[in-house]
Design a protein around this motif. Structure first.
Motif, mmCIF file in Angstrom:
data_model
loop_
_atom_site.group_PDB
_atom_site.id
_atom_site.type_symbol
_atom_site.label_atom_id
_atom_site.label_comp_id
_atom_site.label_asym_id
_atom_site.label_seq_id
_atom_site.Cartn_x
_atom_site.Cartn_y
_atom_site.Cartn_z
ATOM 1 N N VAL A 165 0.858 -1.193 0.000
ATOM 2 C CA VAL A 165 0.000 0.000 0.000
ATOM 3 C C VAL A 165 0.887 1.233 0.000
ATOM 4 C CG1 VAL A 165 -1.753 1.319 1.243
ATOM 5 C CG2 VAL A 165 -1.866 -1.186 1.206
ATOM 6 N N THR A 166 0.626 2.150 -0.935
ATOM 7 C CA THR A 166 1.352 3.417 -0.966
ATOM 8 C C THR A 166 0.491 4.498 -0.332
ATOM 9 O OG1 THR A 166 2.589 4.949 -2.399
ATOM 10 C CG2 THR A 166 0.513 4.087 -3.276
ATOM 11 N N MET A 167 1.100 5.284 0.528
ATOM 12 C CA MET A 167 0.375 6.345 1.228
ATOM 13 C C MET A 167 -0.031 7.444 0.247
ATOM 14 S SD MET A 167 -0.707 7.836 4.009
ATOM 15 C CE MET A 167 -0.824 9.348 4.977
ATOM 16 N N ILE A 168 -1.317 7.804 0.256
ATOM 17 C CA ILE A 168 -1.849 8.902 -0.556
ATOM 18 C C ILE A 168 -2.721 9.758 0.349
ATOM 19 C CG2 ILE A 168 -3.370 9.509 -2.480
ATOM 20 C CD1 ILE A 168 -2.506 6.860 -3.791
ATOM 21 N N PRO A 169 -2.499 11.068 0.397
ATOM 22 C CA PRO A 169 -3.329 11.924 1.251
ATOM 23 C C PRO A 169 -4.810 11.765 0.911
ATOM 24 C CG PRO A 169 -1.425 13.132 0.450
ATOM 25 C CD PRO A 169 -1.443 11.832 -0.292
ATOM 26 N N GLN A 170 -5.625 11.690 1.945
ATOM 27 C CA GLN A 170 -7.057 11.520 1.764
ATOM 28 C C GLN A 170 -7.754 12.879 1.727
ATOM 29 O OE1 GLN A 170 -8.243 7.929 1.375
ATOM 30 N NE2 GLN A 170 -6.104 8.313 0.831
ATOM 31 N N LEU A 171 -9.059 12.885 1.556
ATOM 32 C CA LEU A 171 -9.790 14.141 1.367
ATOM 33 C C LEU A 171 -10.037 14.889 2.668
ATOM 34 C CD1 LEU A 171 -12.421 13.167 -1.363
ATOM 35 C CD2 LEU A 171 -10.097 14.061 -1.626
ATOM 36 N N VAL A 172 -9.913 14.183 3.804
ATOM 37 C CA VAL A 172 -10.120 14.782 5.117
ATOM 38 C C VAL A 172 -8.896 14.451 5.968
ATOM 39 C CG1 VAL A 172 -11.577 14.805 7.192
ATOM 40 C CG2 VAL A 172 -12.617 14.505 4.936
ATOM 41 N N PRO A 173 -8.340 15.409 6.709
ATOM 42 C CA PRO A 173 -7.243 15.062 7.620
ATOM 43 C C PRO A 173 -7.649 13.920 8.547
ATOM 44 C CG PRO A 173 -7.459 17.439 7.461
ATOM 45 C CD PRO A 173 -8.648 16.855 6.748
ATOM 46 N N SER A 174 -6.774 12.973 8.737
ATOM 47 C CA SER A 174 -7.124 11.759 9.491
ATOM 48 C C SER A 174 -7.553 12.083 10.916
ATOM 49 C CB SER A 174 -5.939 10.796 9.500
ATOM 50 O OG SER A 174 -5.630 10.376 8.190
ATOM 51 N N LEU A 175 -6.949 13.096 11.541
ATOM 52 C CA LEU A 175 -7.380 13.483 12.883
ATOM 53 C C LEU A 175 -8.823 13.942 12.867
ATOM 54 C CD1 LEU A 175 -6.919 14.181 15.868
ATOM 55 C CD2 LEU A 175 -5.996 16.389 15.129
ATOM 56 N N TYR A 176 -9.231 14.688 11.841
ATOM 57 C CA TYR A 176 -10.599 15.184 11.769
ATOM 58 C C TYR A 176 -11.581 14.036 11.547
ATOM 59 C CZ TYR A 176 -8.423 19.827 11.217
ATOM 60 O OH TYR A 176 -7.695 20.973 11.394
ATOM 61 N N THR A 177 -11.141 13.013 10.817
ATOM 62 C CA THR A 177 -11.971 11.812 10.688
ATOM 63 C C THR A 177 -12.148 11.151 12.044
ATOM 64 O OG1 THR A 177 -11.344 11.398 8.384
ATOM 65 C CG2 THR A 177 -12.098 9.509 9.656
ATOM 66 N N LEU A 207 -14.265 19.343 6.867
ATOM 67 C CA LEU A 207 -13.824 19.363 8.260
ATOM 68 C C LEU A 207 -14.221 18.105 9.018
ATOM 69 C CD1 LEU A 207 -14.771 23.063 9.119
ATOM 70 C CD2 LEU A 207 -12.546 22.160 8.425
ATOM 71 N N ARG A 208 -15.035 17.287 8.433
ATOM 72 C CA ARG A 208 -15.483 16.059 9.086
ATOM 73 C C ARG A 208 -15.813 15.033 8.019
ATOM 74 N NH1 ARG A 208 -20.879 15.402 10.259
ATOM 75 N NH2 ARG A 208 -20.321 14.701 12.348
ATOM 76 N N GLY A 209 -15.951 13.804 8.457
ATOM 77 C CA GLY A 209 -16.273 12.732 7.521
ATOM 78 C C GLY A 209 -15.130 11.734 7.397
ATOM 79 N N ASN A 210 -15.388 10.681 6.624
ATOM 80 C CA ASN A 210 -14.362 9.660 6.413
ATOM 81 C C ASN A 210 -13.346 10.148 5.384
ATOM 82 O OD1 ASN A 210 -15.575 9.379 3.895
ATOM 83 N ND2 ASN A 210 -16.552 7.414 4.368
ATOM 84 N N ALA A 211 -12.487 9.245 4.934
ATOM 85 C CA ALA A 211 -11.410 9.631 4.013
ATOM 86 C C ALA A 211 -11.929 10.196 2.703
ATOM 87 C CB ALA A 211 -10.512 8.427 3.738
ATOM 88 N N ALA A 212 -13.181 9.881 2.374
ATOM 89 C CA ALA A 212 -13.796 10.401 1.157
ATOM 90 C C ALA A 212 -14.615 11.653 1.418
ATOM 91 C CB ALA A 212 -14.678 9.326 0.520
ATOM 92 N N ALA A 241 -19.722 12.219 5.596
ATOM 93 C CA ALA A 241 -20.056 12.307 7.014
ATOM 94 C C ALA A 241 -21.389 11.654 7.339
ATOM 95 C CB ALA A 241 -20.083 13.773 7.454
ATOM 96 N N GLN A 242 -22.056 11.095 6.330
ATOM 97 C CA GLN A 242 -23.345 10.428 6.531
ATOM 98 C C GLN A 242 -23.170 8.920 6.721
ATOM 99 O OE1 GLN A 242 -26.010 12.424 6.912
ATOM 100 N NE2 GLN A 242 -24.521 14.079 6.571
ATOM 101 N N ASN A 243 -22.327 8.346 5.887
ATOM 102 C CA ASN A 243 -22.061 6.904 5.967
ATOM 103 C C ASN A 243 -20.545 6.718 5.985
ATOM 104 O OD1 ASN A 243 -21.777 4.168 5.757
ATOM 105 N ND2 ASN A 243 -23.012 3.943 3.890
#
Length: 592
Positions: A370-382, A529-534, A537-539
């Motif tokens: 697995v290669t690290m790729i920045p996600q759409l939400v900072p992981s701490l905010y997730t 500001l919230r939600g999963n990596a995509a 924030a709903q699912n």
């Protein structure tokens, strides 16, 4: 020439021993930083660098144990984002201040103000600060961070900071663009070769001492790619601190530092000042895929007892110098705070296979494929917004390479290095015990039980993994937060040699709040500001749209600033495309 002489004079003054006294209660140190471009020539070749308050080398931060640091950062680069990581500072209770972009914060866009505010707690020692966004260290945004101890387990007459780093004449976005190009991937993906080495961000600089004194040298490698070696002719060095952890004194005649490593060493000067001595330093060319013809890896300084006496001739550092195997070190019994008995049991084992491959015609680094790729939400905010689902690693996105860890677990991480080069491995948020490391080409972990090498084994935050070998480290997960572990070679961070550790997210949700300036940096870049990596924030288990492929046009920290939201900062001045980014570069100073 006048500019160069003034710069050398300034650096020479800064290389003199200065006593730093910690008095009374812990204090608050407040700094105002304007991050912008400046033209410098530390090795005689002029180029733009990222400076702080129009100062380069950037400032050293001096603190005392227990101090609070507040840094108000204004990004005046115009064409790049930025962020600051406080390397080695555990950020106990302040994980949102750790600094890596898209992990604990959004990158700071041009024109934005961002505030870092944290206490160093009971930590003391040699640390450093640096950009943690897209290879920006290579453009010079880094400096020492010294936390002084009012009662250290040694006595000295003064302190000196020595930095040893590789240096590039080409700016980071161009280097990244080439490193990640299809052309380079077809050649096997060799890393850019540094153009030179710098000692205290210059060359041939004096380090002034007095006879009959004992100095604490704080030696730091704030570089980008290769390790550095260091020796002072006619003098021994006694190691008393490693990466902010006091050690049992250990005397050597030379040091070797991987990128991001630090040592505190005692230097006892001679009783008479009849001569000056050469400081030898060199870059580790063994990390190059190919050494260019005529390449000179050596750089120098001078230990100056008497500036009226001649400087010694330059002689290269011997390739057979007796360099330290740092696993021989142990923590100091004279300092009980740093005494952590060896962890003899493991609650969670994580085994990582490190390798390189080609993805979408780019050289990419992988951990367990697995290669690290920045996600759409900072992981701490997730982690803060996912509720009980923050315990599920899936919500952080496959390509954040996530591992969720329970509070106070003893964690063992095994890294098998299938690459042909060595790697400096860094863990945010804590130090770790070095449990086992074999030599170059000695094979990989086979599942055996590993016994600690010492009742109080070496602890540090950055350690070398040998080519074709493995490393075992252990730590106690008692600092809730979202922390990266990664290779500290900038080109490998850019290419994805990183994973994410999420420690006790249920505690984070009760203890961490994101300050308004941090939120503003995200909103100006349309980052959720919230939600999963995509950004869902709903699912939280619906990862549709989470990034899984590398950026097809990697250009480092460059940003199309015309897409940013309002900031009150002359938005119309920003270039509308990456092709115009050079408009923001300073020009060489005029010569009279």
């Amino acid at each position: 020439m006048q500019y160069l002489l003034l710069r050398l004079y300034f650096l020479a003054i800064c290389s003199s021993a200065v006593a730093y006294t910690c008095l009374g209660r812990p204090k608050t140190v407040s700094l105002q930083w304007s991050i912008g471009w400046k033209w410098v020539s530390p090795d005689g070749f002029g180029r733009p660098v990222v400076a702080v308050n129009n100062q380069w080398p950037p400032p050293t931060i001096d603190l005392c144990k227990g101090d609070r640091l507040i840094v108000r950062v204004t990004n005046n680069l115009g064409n790049e984002t930025t962020s600051i990581h406080w390397h080695g500072i555990a950020q106990v209770g302040s994980n949102q201040m750790d600094g890596p972009a898209m992990t604990t914060q959004c990158p700071i866009p041009p024109g934005s103000v961002f505030i870092y505010d944290f206490s160093v707690g009971q930590q003391a020692g040699t640390y450093w600060w640096h950009s943690h966004v897209h290879g920006q260290i290579a453009d010079g945004l880094r400096g020492p961070l010294i936390v002084h101890d009012p009662t250290p387990p040694y006595k000295v007459d003064g302190e000196l900071v020595i930095t040893l780093a590789d240096w590039y004449h080409t700016q980071a976005p161009y280097l990244i663009e080439y490193y990640e190009s299809a052309e380079n991937a077809a050649r096997g993906g060799p890393e850019p070769v540094p153009d030179s080495g710098l000692l205290n961000d210059g060359q041939n600089l004096p380090v002034h001492v007095q006879p009959g004194k004992t100095y604490l040298l704080r030696v730091i490698n704030p570089g980008n790619f290769v390790g550095t070696s260091f020796k002072i002719i006619g003098h021994e060095l006694t190691i008393v601190e490693v990466d902010g952890v006091y050690t049992e004194p250990y005397t050597v005649d030379s040091l070797s530092l991987a990128v991001a490593q630090r040592y505190g060493v005692l230097l006892s000067t001679r009783n008479i000042s009849t001569q000056n001595f050469l400081i030898q330093a060199s870059l580790d060319t063994g990390m190059f895929d190919e050494v260019p013809d005529g390449y000179d890896s050596n750089f120098y300084g001078y230990l100056v007892y008497d500036s009226t006496k001649p400087m010694p001739p330059k002689t290269p550092l011997s390739a057979t110098a007796n360099f330290l195997d740092d696993t021989k070190l142990s923590t100091s019994p004279a300092y009980k705070v740093d005494q952590v008995a060896a962890y003899d049991h493991v609650d969670l084992q994580i085994v990582l296979d490190m390798n390189f491959t080609v993805i979408d015609n780019q050289t990419r680094a992988t951990l367990n494929d697995v290669t690290m790729i920045p996600q759409l939400v900072p992981s701490l905010y997730t982690a803060l917004s996912a509720g009980p689902q923050a315990q599920n690693p899936l919500v952080y996105g496959v390509n954040s390479n996530p591992y969720v860890i329970k509070h106070n677990q003893i964690v063992e991480i095994i890294i098998n290095n299938f690459d042909t080069g060595s790697h400096p491995w860094h863990l945010h948020g804590t130090t770790f015990q070095v449990i086992a490391r074999n030599g170059k080409g000695e094979g990989f972990y086979k599942g055996e039980h590993l016994s600690p090498p010492h009742p109080n084994p070496l602890r540090r935050d950055t350690v070398t993994i040998n080519a074709g070998g493995y490393l075992a480290l252990r730590f106690k997960a008692n600092n809730p937060g979202v922390y990266l572990q990664h290779c500290h070679i900038e080109w490998h961070v850019v290419s994805g040699l990183t994973s994410t550790l999420i420690i006790a997210p249920e505690i984070l949700q009760k203890t961490i709040a994101i300050p308004p300036p941090h939120l503003d940096a995200c909103q100006r870049q349309q980052i959720p500001l919230r939600g999963n990596a995509a950004g869902n924030a709903q699912n939280f288990l619906d990862l549709t749209g989470a990034p899984t492929r590398p950026d097809p046009h990697p250009m480092g920290a460059l940003i199309d600033a015309s897409t940013l939201g309002a900031s009150g900062k002359h938005d119309e001045w920003w270039p509308s495309s990456r092709t115009h980014w050079a408009e923001w570069m300073p020009q060489a100073p005029s010569r009279r």
